[in-house]
Design a protein around this motif. Structure first.
Motif, PDB file in Angstrom:
ATOM      1  N   ARG A 310       0.852  -1.193   0.000  1.00 36.13           N
ATOM      2  CA  ARG A 310       0.000   0.000   0.000  1.00 36.13           C
ATOM      3  C   ARG A 310       0.888   1.243   0.000  1.00 36.13           C
ATOM      4  NH1 ARG A 310      -4.480   1.761   4.572  1.00 36.13           N
ATOM      5  NH2 ARG A 310      -5.556   3.321   3.282  1.00 36.13           N
ATOM      6  N   GLY A 311       0.830   2.006  -1.073  1.00 40.33           N
ATOM      7  CA  GLY A 311       1.696   3.168  -1.220  1.00 40.33           C
ATOM      8  C   GLY A 311       0.975   4.468  -0.931  1.00 40.33           C
ATOM      9  N   PRO A 312       1.688   5.563  -1.109  1.00 39.11           N
ATOM     10  CA  PRO A 312       1.090   6.874  -0.815  1.00 39.11           C
ATOM     11  C   PRO A 312      -0.130   7.165  -1.689  1.00 39.11           C
ATOM     12  CG  PRO A 312       3.219   7.097  -1.937  1.00 39.11           C
ATOM     13  CD  PRO A 312       3.095   5.689  -1.514  1.00 39.11           C
ATOM     14  N   TYR A 313      -0.108   6.700  -2.913  1.00 39.40           N
ATOM     15  CA  TYR A 313      -1.273   6.904  -3.786  1.00 39.40           C
ATOM     16  C   TYR A 313      -2.504   6.233  -3.196  1.00 39.40           C
ATOM     17  CZ  TYR A 313      -4.479   6.122  -7.672  1.00 39.40           C
ATOM     18  OH  TYR A 313      -5.604   6.054  -8.462  1.00 39.40           O
ATOM     19  N   ASP A 314      -2.332   5.023  -2.682  1.00 41.04           N
ATOM     20  CA  ASP A 314      -3.467   4.301  -2.098  1.00 41.04           C
ATOM     21  C   ASP A 314      -3.990   5.019  -0.856  1.00 41.04           C
ATOM     22  OD1 ASP A 314      -3.330   2.054  -3.956  1.00 41.04           O
ATOM     23  OD2 ASP A 314      -1.470   1.527  -2.926  1.00 41.04           O
ATOM     24  N   TYR A 315      -3.053   5.533  -0.030  1.00 45.32           N
ATOM     25  CA  TYR A 315      -3.488   6.293   1.143  1.00 45.32           C
ATOM     26  C   TYR A 315      -4.233   7.554   0.718  1.00 45.32           C
ATOM     27  CZ  TYR A 315      -0.815   3.467   4.462  1.00 45.32           C
ATOM     28  OH  TYR A 315      -0.355   2.440   5.247  1.00 45.32           O
ATOM     29  N   ALA A 316      -3.706   8.220  -0.312  1.00 49.89           N
ATOM     30  CA  ALA A 316      -4.353   9.456  -0.777  1.00 49.89           C
ATOM     31  C   ALA A 316      -5.755   9.164  -1.309  1.00 49.89           C
ATOM     32  CB  ALA A 316      -3.503  10.117  -1.858  1.00 49.89           C
ATOM     33  N   ILE A 317      -5.893   8.084  -2.055  1.00 49.69           N
ATOM     34  CA  ILE A 317      -7.207   7.717  -2.570  1.00 49.69           C
ATOM     35  C   ILE A 317      -8.153   7.368  -1.432  1.00 49.69           C
ATOM     36  CG2 ILE A 317      -8.444   5.963  -3.889  1.00 49.69           C
ATOM     37  CD1 ILE A 317      -7.103   8.017  -5.633  1.00 49.69           C
ATOM     38  N   ALA A 318      -7.636   6.589  -0.461  1.00 45.63           N
ATOM     39  CA  ALA A 318      -8.481   6.213   0.680  1.00 45.63           C
ATOM     40  C   ALA A 318      -8.896   7.453   1.481  1.00 45.63           C
ATOM     41  CB  ALA A 318      -7.740   5.222   1.575  1.00 45.63           C
ATOM     42  N   ASP A 319      -7.938   8.366   1.696  1.00 45.09           N
ATOM     43  CA  ASP A 319      -8.264   9.596   2.435  1.00 45.09           C
ATOM     44  C   ASP A 319      -9.270  10.431   1.653  1.00 45.09           C
ATOM     45  OD1 ASP A 319      -6.521   8.798   4.382  1.00 45.09           O
ATOM     46  OD2 ASP A 319      -4.852  10.061   3.668  1.00 45.09           O
ATOM     47  N   GLY A 320      -9.049  10.519   0.336  1.00 41.35           N
ATOM     48  CA  GLY A 320      -9.989  11.278  -0.488  1.00 41.35           C
ATOM     49  C   GLY A 320     -11.388  10.674  -0.439  1.00 41.35           C
ATOM     50  N   ASP A 321     -11.452   9.346  -0.465  1.00 38.73           N
ATOM     51  CA  ASP A 321     -12.758   8.684  -0.374  1.00 38.73           C
ATOM     52  C   ASP A 321     -13.399   8.965   0.977  1.00 38.73           C
ATOM     53  OD1 ASP A 321     -12.434   7.667  -2.891  1.00 38.73           O
ATOM     54  OD2 ASP A 321     -11.713   5.696  -2.221  1.00 38.73           O
ATOM     55  N   GLU A 322     -12.562   8.926   2.032  1.00 39.44           N
ATOM     56  CA  GLU A 322     -13.106   9.182   3.371  1.00 39.44           C
ATOM     57  C   GLU A 322     -13.630  10.610   3.485  1.00 39.44           C
ATOM     58  OE1 GLU A 322     -11.671   8.808   8.056  1.00 39.44           O
ATOM     59  OE2 GLU A 322     -10.371   8.110   6.421  1.00 39.44           O
ATOM     60  N   VAL A 323     -12.866  11.559   2.915  1.00 35.59           N
ATOM     61  CA  VAL A 323     -13.309  12.964   2.927  1.00 35.59           C
ATOM     62  C   VAL A 323     -14.587  13.116   2.112  1.00 35.59           C
ATOM     63  CG1 VAL A 323     -12.724  15.299   2.171  1.00 35.59           C
ATOM     64  CG2 VAL A 323     -11.016  13.904   3.338  1.00 35.59           C
ATOM     65  N   SER A 324     -14.644  12.473   0.969  1.00 38.61           N
ATOM     66  CA  SER A 324     -15.839  12.566   0.122  1.00 38.61           C
ATOM     67  C   SER A 324     -17.055  11.985   0.833  1.00 38.61           C
ATOM     68  CB  SER A 324     -15.599  11.824  -1.198  1.00 38.61           C
ATOM     69  OG  SER A 324     -14.555  12.419  -1.929  1.00 38.61           O
ATOM     70  N   ILE A 325     -16.837  10.861   1.540  1.00 34.48           N
ATOM     71  CA  ILE A 325     -17.943  10.265   2.299  1.00 34.48           C
ATOM     72  C   ILE A 325     -18.385  11.200   3.409  1.00 34.48           C
ATOM     73  CG2 ILE A 325     -18.557   8.367   3.842  1.00 34.48           C
ATOM     74  CD1 ILE A 325     -16.683   6.587   2.187  1.00 34.48           C
ATOM     75  N   TYR A 326     -17.385  11.823   4.088  1.00 33.69           N
ATOM     76  CA  TYR A 326     -17.724  12.756   5.160  1.00 33.69           C
ATOM     77  C   TYR A 326     -18.509  13.949   4.607  1.00 33.69           C
ATOM     78  CZ  TYR A 326     -17.133  15.914   9.124  1.00 33.69           C
ATOM     79  OH  TYR A 326     -17.382  16.767  10.172  1.00 33.69           O
ATOM     80  N   HIS A 327     -18.027  14.514   3.482  1.00 33.65           N
ATOM     81  CA  HIS A 327     -18.748  15.624   2.835  1.00 33.65           C
ATOM     82  C   HIS A 327     -20.154  15.194   2.443  1.00 33.65           C
ATOM     83  CE1 HIS A 327     -15.939  18.915   2.644  1.00 33.65           C
ATOM     84  NE2 HIS A 327     -14.988  18.143   2.135  1.00 33.65           N
ATOM     85  N   SER A 328     -20.271  14.004   1.949  1.00 35.45           N
ATOM     86  CA  SER A 328     -21.583  13.504   1.540  1.00 35.45           C
ATOM     87  C   SER A 328     -22.537  13.434   2.735  1.00 35.45           C
ATOM     88  CB  SER A 328     -21.426  12.126   0.885  1.00 35.45           C
ATOM     89  OG  SER A 328     -22.677  11.596   0.550  1.00 35.45           O
ATOM     90  N   LYS A 329     -22.001  12.935   3.852  1.00 39.76           N
ATOM     91  CA  LYS A 329     -22.842  12.853   5.051  1.00 39.76           C
ATOM     92  C   LYS A 329     -23.229  14.241   5.553  1.00 39.76           C
ATOM     93  CE  LYS A 329     -21.174   8.381   6.699  1.00 39.76           C
ATOM     94  NZ  LYS A 329     -20.486   7.649   7.796  1.00 39.76           N
ATOM     95  N   LYS A 330     -22.247  15.170   5.510  1.00 37.32           N
ATOM     96  CA  LYS A 330     -22.555  16.536   5.950  1.00 37.32           C
ATOM     97  C   LYS A 330     -23.564  17.199   5.008  1.00 37.32           C
ATOM     98  CE  LYS A 330     -20.247  16.862   9.697  1.00 37.32           C
ATOM     99  NZ  LYS A 330     -20.978  17.053  10.973  1.00 37.32           N
ATOM    100  N   ASP A 331     -23.410  16.954   3.715  1.00 46.11           N
ATOM    101  CA  ASP A 331     -24.396  17.476   2.766  1.00 46.11           C
ATOM    102  C   ASP A 331     -25.778  16.911   3.072  1.00 46.11           C
ATOM    103  OD1 ASP A 331     -22.539  18.972   1.442  1.00 46.11           O
ATOM    104  OD2 ASP A 331     -22.164  17.487  -0.143  1.00 46.11           O
ATOM    105  N   LYS A 332     -25.799  15.635   3.425  1.00 42.83           N
ATOM    106  CA  LYS A 332     -27.071  15.017   3.780  1.00 42.83           C
ATOM    107  C   LYS A 332     -27.673  15.700   5.011  1.00 42.83           C
ATOM    108  CE  LYS A 332     -28.985  10.664   5.473  1.00 42.83           C
ATOM    109  NZ  LYS A 332     -28.687   9.267   5.872  1.00 42.83           N
ATOM    110  N   ASP A 333     -26.808  15.907   6.044  1.00 42.21           N
ATOM    111  CA  ASP A 333     -27.309  16.581   7.260  1.00 42.21           C
ATOM    112  C   ASP A 333     -27.800  17.983   6.936  1.00 42.21           C
ATOM    113  OD1 ASP A 333     -26.618  14.340   8.681  1.00 42.21           O
ATOM    114  OD2 ASP A 333     -24.666  15.138   9.335  1.00 42.21           O
TER     115      ASP A 333
END
Length: 375
Positions: A310-333
């Motif tokens: 698992r390299g930095p690209y994978d961490y960046a993608i995972a973090d980006g997905d986590e941020v996107s999910i968080y934004h999605s939840k906040k948008d929902k709220d």
């Protein structure tokens, strides 16, 4: 070179803007993308070659092969790209293997489908030779079957003809022996059946008359045999036996050239065995390893993705997905809270409106009320 790398990144399914930030990861995804691209290319060639044989002989065979090859290659390319890009490197090793298992099975099936038409091309010469043997044996078996059916149909005629031939052979043998005895009698050769006196005596005359009689009988029998054989030949011609002949070399070459995909695929399977039925291990191993090579080639991108750390690209993608999910939840709220406030405002407005209506109606009722007649 940069454009080529970016193209292979696209083929690998990577997020290019993120991958550009991590140079150490770029070579890995260039390799994965190149493997996926060439797998799709081989699939296009394989599918086009198979379709060419399906429509071989048609004027549009080449066009059909090109169109189908392109579509088939694009479909395999898209499927491989999805398979590789959908493996989540942020998951545990066991979960990654579990995710990859159905994808590996699918890759194995794709590899088998891709390899078959290419194997047909690689063993084209051997396939044609095996098809020639098959066609020749098939024609020979067909002729044998027709002859047996014909002999069964005219069993009485064949029995009579065979009996006449046996009698003819017996007569010819007897006449030959009598002629020898006649010669012995004339030339004075002493045997148990000759007098040993040279000359044309009474015995020789009787033997010659007997030979003449049996020769006439033989000629009559031969005439009857010729009539029977003529009858049989006419029936054979009527039943079409004379039109069925073994293929010539030119005909076999033509048949093997226009053989369809199914026949060629069958012949490829038969290459694992010799003509006499024994197993040809050398060819069997060659065919098997070529198939395994394409299967491995098809599974390679998945294996590379699984084996890579698992390299930095994978961490960046995972973090980006986590941020996107968080934004999605906040948008929902946000949307839920806005919806609640709007609902409350609509309720208050509607309530106030209803209250005013009720008050207005009450005032009008009071104005219309007859106060003088109340008592």
């Amino acid at each position: 070179m940069d454009k080529l790398n970016r193209f292979f990144w696209f083929c690998s399914g990577a997020h290019i803007p993120t991958l550009e930030k991590y140079p150490s990861e770029q070579n890995k995804y260039t390799g994965i993308g190149a493997t996926i691209f060439f797998t799709g290319l081989f699939a296009a060639l394989s599918g086009g070659y198979a379709m060419y044989f399906v429509f071989k002989g048609d004027d549009l065979a080449v066009i059909f092969a090109i169109v189908f090859g392109f579509l088939w290659g694009a479909a395999i390319f898209n499927m491989d790209r999805y398979i590789v890009s959908s493996i989540n490197k942020s998951a545990s090793t066991n979960k990654q293997i579990l995710q990859a298992t159905p994808r590996i099975l699918l890759a194995i099936m794709i590899g088998m489908v891709i390899s078959r038409p290419i194997e047909l091309k690689i063993f084209d010469k051997e396939i044609k030779e095996r098809l020639k043997v098959s066609y020749l044996n098939g024609q020979r078996a067909k002729i044998d079957t027709l002859n047996k059916a014909f002999e069964k149909k005219y069993q009485v005629e064949f029995g009579r003809l065979n009996q006449q031939k046996a009698t003819r052979d017996s007569l010819e043998k007897g006449i030959k022996a009598d002629r020898q005895k006649l010669n012995f009698e004339i030339f004075g050769n002493k045997t148990t059946e000759t007098s040993g006196v040279m000359g044309y005596g009474p015995y020789a005359k009787r033997k010659e008359a007997e030979i003449a009689r049996r020769t006439a009988e033989l000629d009559s029998l031969k005439a009857n045999i010729n009539k029977s054989e003529s009858f049989v030949d006419k029936r054979k011609e009527f039943d079409g036996l004379f039109t069925e002949k073994l293929y010539t070399k030119k005909q076999l070459d033509s048949l093997s050239d226009i053989a369809g995909f199914a026949d060629r695929n069958w012949a490829l399977g038969q290459l694992k065995f010799n003509v006499d039925g024994t197993r040809d291990n050398n060819t069997a191993i060659a065919v098997t390893f070529i198939g395994l090579l394409f299967i491995f080639f098809e599974c390679l991108p998945v294996f590379v993705k699984l084996m890579s750390a698992r390299g930095p690209y994978d961490y960046a993608i995972a973090d980006g997905d986590e941020v996107s999910i968080y934004h999605s939840k906040k948008d929902k709220d946000f949307h839920l809270e806005v919806a609640d406030n709007i609902h409350e405002t609509r309720v208050d407005s509607e309530s106030s409106k209803k209250k005013e209506i009720i008050k207005g109606k009450a005032y009008r009722d009071l104005e219309k009320y007859d106060w003088d007649n109340e008592g």
